[in-house]
Design an enzyme around this catalytic site. Structure first.
Site, PDB file in Angstrom:
ATOM      1  N   ARG A   1     -13.541  -8.749   1.521  1.00  0.00           N
ATOM      2  CA  ARG A   1     -12.120  -8.471   1.298  1.00  0.00           C
ATOM      3  C   ARG A   1     -11.278  -9.728   1.533  1.00  0.00           C
ATOM      4  NH1 ARG A   1     -10.110  -3.463   1.238  1.00  0.00           N
ATOM      5  NH2 ARG A   1      -8.392  -4.650   0.343  1.00  0.00           N
TER       6      ARG A   1
ATOM      7  N   ASP B   1     -17.257   6.899  -1.708  1.00  0.00           N
ATOM      8  CA  ASP B   1     -16.045   6.811  -0.891  1.00  0.00           C
ATOM      9  C   ASP B   1     -15.816   8.200  -0.295  1.00  0.00           C
ATOM     10  OD1 ASP B   1     -13.621   5.970   0.254  1.00  0.00           O
ATOM     11  OD2 ASP B   1     -12.509   5.954  -1.644  1.00  0.00           O
TER      12      ASP B   1
ATOM     13  N   CYS C   1     -16.351   1.372   0.494  1.00  0.00           N
ATOM     14  CA  CYS C   1     -15.186   0.533   0.817  1.00  0.00           C
ATOM     15  C   CYS C   1     -14.798   0.641   2.283  1.00  0.00           C
ATOM     16  CB  CYS C   1     -14.015   0.910  -0.076  1.00  0.00           C
ATOM     17  SG  CYS C   1     -13.443   2.605   0.125  1.00  0.00           S
TER      18      CYS C   1
ATOM     19  N   ARG D   1       0.868  -1.186   0.000  1.00  0.00           N
ATOM     20  CA  ARG D   1       0.000   0.000   0.000  1.00  0.00           C
ATOM     21  C   ARG D   1       0.898   1.226   0.000  1.00  0.00           C
ATOM     22  NH1 ARG D   1      -5.397   1.235   3.429  1.00  0.00           N
ATOM     23  NH2 ARG D   1      -6.101  -0.193   1.806  1.00  0.00           N
TER      24      ARG D   1
ATOM     25  N   GLN E   1      -9.959  -4.043  -3.746  1.00  0.00           N
ATOM     26  CA  GLN E   1     -11.258  -3.501  -3.332  1.00  0.00           C
ATOM     27  C   GLN E   1     -12.306  -3.735  -4.421  1.00  0.00           C
ATOM     28  OE1 GLN E   1     -11.969  -1.795  -0.217  1.00  0.00           O
ATOM     29  NE2 GLN E   1     -14.000  -2.372  -0.954  1.00  0.00           N
TER      30      GLN E   1
ATOM     31  N   HIS F   1      -7.128   0.683  -6.489  1.00  0.00           N
ATOM     32  CA  HIS F   1      -7.327  -0.212  -5.345  1.00  0.00           C
ATOM     33  C   HIS F   1      -7.956  -1.499  -5.894  1.00  0.00           C
ATOM     34  CE1 HIS F   1      -7.704  -1.592  -1.362  1.00  0.00           C
ATOM     35  NE2 HIS F   1      -8.524  -0.702  -0.837  1.00  0.00           N
TER      36      HIS F   1
HETATM   37  N1   CP Z   1     -11.295  -0.410   2.250  1.00  0.00           N
HETATM   38  C1   CP Z   1     -10.019  -0.436   2.701  1.00  0.00           C
HETATM   39  O1   CP Z   1      -9.050  -0.596   1.957  1.00  0.00           O
HETATM   40  O2   CP Z   1      -9.903  -0.266   4.059  1.00  0.00           O
HETATM   41  P1   CP Z   1      -8.544  -0.116   4.882  1.00  0.00           P
HETATM   42  O3   CP Z   1      -7.953   1.235   4.544  1.00  0.00           O
HETATM   43  O4   CP Z   1      -8.959  -0.219   6.315  1.00  0.00           O
HETATM   44  O5   CP Z   1      -7.604  -1.204   4.465  1.00  0.00           O
HETATM   45  N1  NVA Z   2      -9.965   6.494  -1.372  1.00  0.00           N
HETATM   46  C1  NVA Z   2      -9.569   6.121  -0.028  1.00  0.00           C
HETATM   47  C2  NVA Z   2      -9.825   4.672   0.194  1.00  0.00           C
HETATM   48  C3  NVA Z   2      -9.460   4.152   1.550  1.00  0.00           C
HETATM   49  C4  NVA Z   2      -9.643   2.670   1.678  1.00  0.00           C
HETATM   50  C5  NVA Z   2      -8.109   6.484   0.187  1.00  0.00           C
HETATM   51  O1  NVA Z   2      -7.314   6.307  -0.730  1.00  0.00           O
HETATM   52  O2  NVA Z   2      -7.801   6.958   1.273  1.00  0.00           O
END
Ligand code: CP
Ligand code: NVA
Length: 317
Positions: free
Chosen positions: A295, A227, A267, A105, A135, A132
């Site tokens: 997930r 989101d 999400c 990430r 997701q 993502h």
């Molecule tokens: N939806 C998602 O990726 O959540 P987290 O940021 O908690 O991993």
């Molecule tokens: N769009 C958000 C998703 C978090 C899971 C971010 O990137 O922070």
């Protein structure tokens, strides 16, 4: 895992439509039976590297690695020399000597490209500024479970044309869905990502369109997704974004304009009262909790695919 031609999952478009469908089937099989995918990671060590916070992704991926027989090694950038400026290329090279795969990430997609270029193991994107992909797998599995076959159905995205929007629109389009995104002016998806999603959708018999009117987007939609308005790394823009996104809240009135069977997707984490009302998120039309549950099986399917443990379907003619 073969280190000669590692398989990567950096973006939804790394998958063919047939592979994407096969991943959803594998996820459903794992969900019904934790042993369904076997132990393809037995004896393997999988790094999970986080340069941003995570709850769902971190825990579901760690559990998925273990469920497939592997050993997860969770790494926070702040605890690595990476956090003190060691180049990502050097990090990738060194970690490739210990690990069989690396799930990451991070911020810019170029950091993932750097890991691929300088490492020698498969890389899975656990969220970047651009995409993502895991997701999107969970989202589509959820829609399939809640409303049935996806092809020809409509999906709406309300709000920021962000990483989650791009991955979901691309994946849904590839599987033949008609996707409409309603974004405030200036917050549409990246133009190149949108064009790529539109090409992928055209190949899959779907479509991806962008507009500004939430009512237009939700018409006939069986899933209405949203989101947060400010993603990780955009915290300092939160106030200006709150102003720009006024009118882009997923509430019951908006859902009433969608298909009768429509579900709301998020999400998570959510900001109740901003991009989604508490009544929707905690109400009967919310699929967000099932989406979070999904997930785990989708992470397992993606890991099994990267490990070469899923039969590779022929692309659709
Ligand atoms: N939806 C998602 O990726 O959540 P987290 O940021 O908690 O991993
Ligand atoms: N769009 C958000 C998703 C978090 C899971 C971010 O990137 O922070």
């Amino acid at each position: 895992m073969s280190h000669h031609h590692p398989r990567h999952l950096l973006a939804v478009a790394d998958l063919s439509a047939a592979q994407l469908s096969a991943l959803l089937d594998a996820a459903a099989a794992f969900k019904a039976d934790r042993d369904a995918l076997g132990q393809p990671l037995a004896g393997q060590h999988v790094g999970l590297l986080f340069e941003k916070p995570s709850t769902r992704t971190r825990v579901s991926t760690e559990v998925a690695v273990a469920a497939l027989g592997g050993h997860p090694v969770v790494l926070s950038a702040g605890e690595l020399q990476l956090g003190r400026g060691e180049p990502i290329a050097d990090t990738a090279r060194v970690l490739s000597g210990y690990l069989d795969a690396l799930c990451v990430r991070t911020f810019g997609q170029e950091r993932l490209d750097g890991l691929v270029a300088h490492g020698s193991v498969p890389v899975i994107n656990l969220l970047s500024d651009a995409e993502h992909p895991l997701q999107a797998l969970a989202d589509l599995l959820t829609v399939r479970e809640r409303v049935g076959a996806l092809a020809g159905r409509s999906l709406a995205w309300i709000g920021d044309g962000n990483n989650v929007a791009v991955s979901l629109a691309t994946a849904a389009g590839m599987l033949g869905m008609r996707v409409r995104l309603a974004c405030p002016s200036g917050y549409e998806p990246d133009a190149r990502a949108l064009a790529a999603a539109q090409r992928a959708a055209a190949d899959g018999g779907g479509a991806v369109e962008v507009g500004h009117d939430p009512g237009w987007a939700v018409a006939e939609a069986v899933a209405v997704a949203t989101d947060v308005w400010a993603s990780m790394g955009q915290e300092e823009q939160a106030q200006e974004r709150e102003r720009a996104f006024a009118g882009y809240t997923v509430d019951d009135a908006l859902l009433d304009r969608a298909a009768p069977e429509a579900v709301a997707l998020h999400c998570l984490p959510a900001h109740r009262g901003e991009e989604i009302t508490a009544a929707v998120l905690d109400g009967p039309r919310s699929a967000a909790w099932q989406e979070a549950d999904n997930r785990l099986p989708t992470a397992a399917a993606a890991l099994a695919w990267v490990a070469g443990a899923l039969p590779d379907p022929e692309p659709r003619a």
